[in-house]
Scaffold this motif. Sequence first.
Motif, PDB file in Angstrom:
ATOM      1  N   UNK A  96       0.848  -1.201   0.000  1.00 19.91           N
ATOM      2  CA  UNK A  96       0.000   0.000   0.000  1.00 19.91           C
ATOM      3  C   UNK A  96       0.875   1.240   0.000  1.00 19.91           C
ATOM      4  N   UNK A  97       1.948   1.223   0.795  1.00 24.33           N
ATOM      5  CA  UNK A  97       2.862   2.354   0.869  1.00 24.33           C
ATOM      6  C   UNK A  97       3.551   2.594  -0.467  1.00 24.33           C
ATOM      7  N   UNK A  98       3.972   1.543  -1.125  1.00 19.36           N
ATOM      8  CA  UNK A  98       4.631   1.667  -2.436  1.00 19.36           C
ATOM      9  C   UNK A  98       3.640   2.197  -3.468  1.00 19.36           C
ATOM     10  N   UNK A  99       2.415   1.703  -3.414  1.00 16.72           N
ATOM     11  CA  UNK A  99       1.401   2.164  -4.354  1.00 16.72           C
ATOM     12  C   UNK A  99       1.106   3.647  -4.131  1.00 16.72           C
ATOM     13  N   UNK A 100       1.039   4.052  -2.870  1.00 18.44           N
ATOM     14  CA  UNK A 100       0.773   5.453  -2.567  1.00 18.44           C
ATOM     15  C   UNK A 100       1.931   6.332  -3.035  1.00 18.44           C
ATOM     16  N   UNK A 101       3.158   5.895  -2.836  1.00 20.02           N
ATOM     17  CA  UNK A 101       4.326   6.645  -3.306  1.00 20.02           C
ATOM     18  C   UNK A 101       4.320   6.741  -4.825  1.00 20.02           C
ATOM     19  N   UNK A 102       3.927   5.678  -5.488  1.00 21.07           N
ATOM     20  CA  UNK A 102       3.870   5.678  -6.956  1.00 21.07           C
ATOM     21  C   UNK A 102       2.839   6.666  -7.463  1.00 21.07           C
ATOM     22  N   UNK A 103       1.700   6.781  -6.789  1.00 19.72           N
ATOM     23  CA  UNK A 103       0.661   7.729  -7.194  1.00 19.72           C
ATOM     24  C   UNK A 103       1.140   9.169  -7.020  1.00 19.72           C
ATOM     25  N   UNK A 104       1.851   9.438  -5.928  1.00 15.48           N
ATOM     26  CA  UNK A 104       2.345  10.777  -5.686  1.00 15.48           C
ATOM     27  C   UNK A 104       3.403  11.151  -6.713  1.00 15.48           C
ATOM     28  N   UNK A 105       4.271  10.184  -7.078  1.00 20.55           N
ATOM     29  CA  UNK A 105       5.310  10.426  -8.070  1.00 20.55           C
ATOM     30  C   UNK A 105       4.660  10.732  -9.427  1.00 20.55           C
ATOM     31  N   UNK A 106       3.623   9.995  -9.769  1.00 26.24           N
ATOM     32  CA  UNK A 106       2.940  10.204 -11.042  1.00 26.24           C
ATOM     33  C   UNK A 106       2.281  11.578 -11.059  1.00 26.24           C
ATOM     34  N   UNK A 107       1.638  12.011  -9.963  1.00 24.34           N
ATOM     35  CA  UNK A 107       0.990  13.304  -9.891  1.00 24.34           C
ATOM     36  C   UNK A 107       2.018  14.426  -9.972  1.00 24.34           C
ATOM     37  N   UNK A 108       3.190  14.237  -9.321  1.00 24.94           N
ATOM     38  CA  UNK A 108       4.239  15.259  -9.357  1.00 24.94           C
ATOM     39  C   UNK A 108       4.780  15.405 -10.762  1.00 24.94           C
TER      40      UNK A 108
END
Length: 112
Positions: A96-108
């Motif tokens: 879940x943490x990796x998925x959340x980090x991936x979403x933030x990276x994509x949004x940035x």
Amino acid sequence: GTVPTSLDRRGLPSAEEERKQRERVRQYQEKVFGSQPPLPVSTTSRALQDVLLSTSQFVNSFVADADSRLEISAAEISALERQVGLLEGKLASVAVSIAADGDQTTKSASRS
């Protein structure tokens, strides 16, 4: 010598062939041991008692040993199940943490 036997569909001797074989064994035993007098009752009884006693002691010991080993194994399996449950929980939180980090990276990246 060996006598050819009739086999059933499973490849085993037929019931009739087994009966004949038992009769041959009985006749052989009668021929060999027929002239021997039977053992006195006390000797036979004592021998049977000894065999039954040692056999029952072995079986009781075997069952007690098997039971204690099963209890130990059950406790170890239970501990392993708890550990696997903890590991699954930790892996799920990491995923879940990796998925959340991936979403933030994509949004940035899309804002840039």
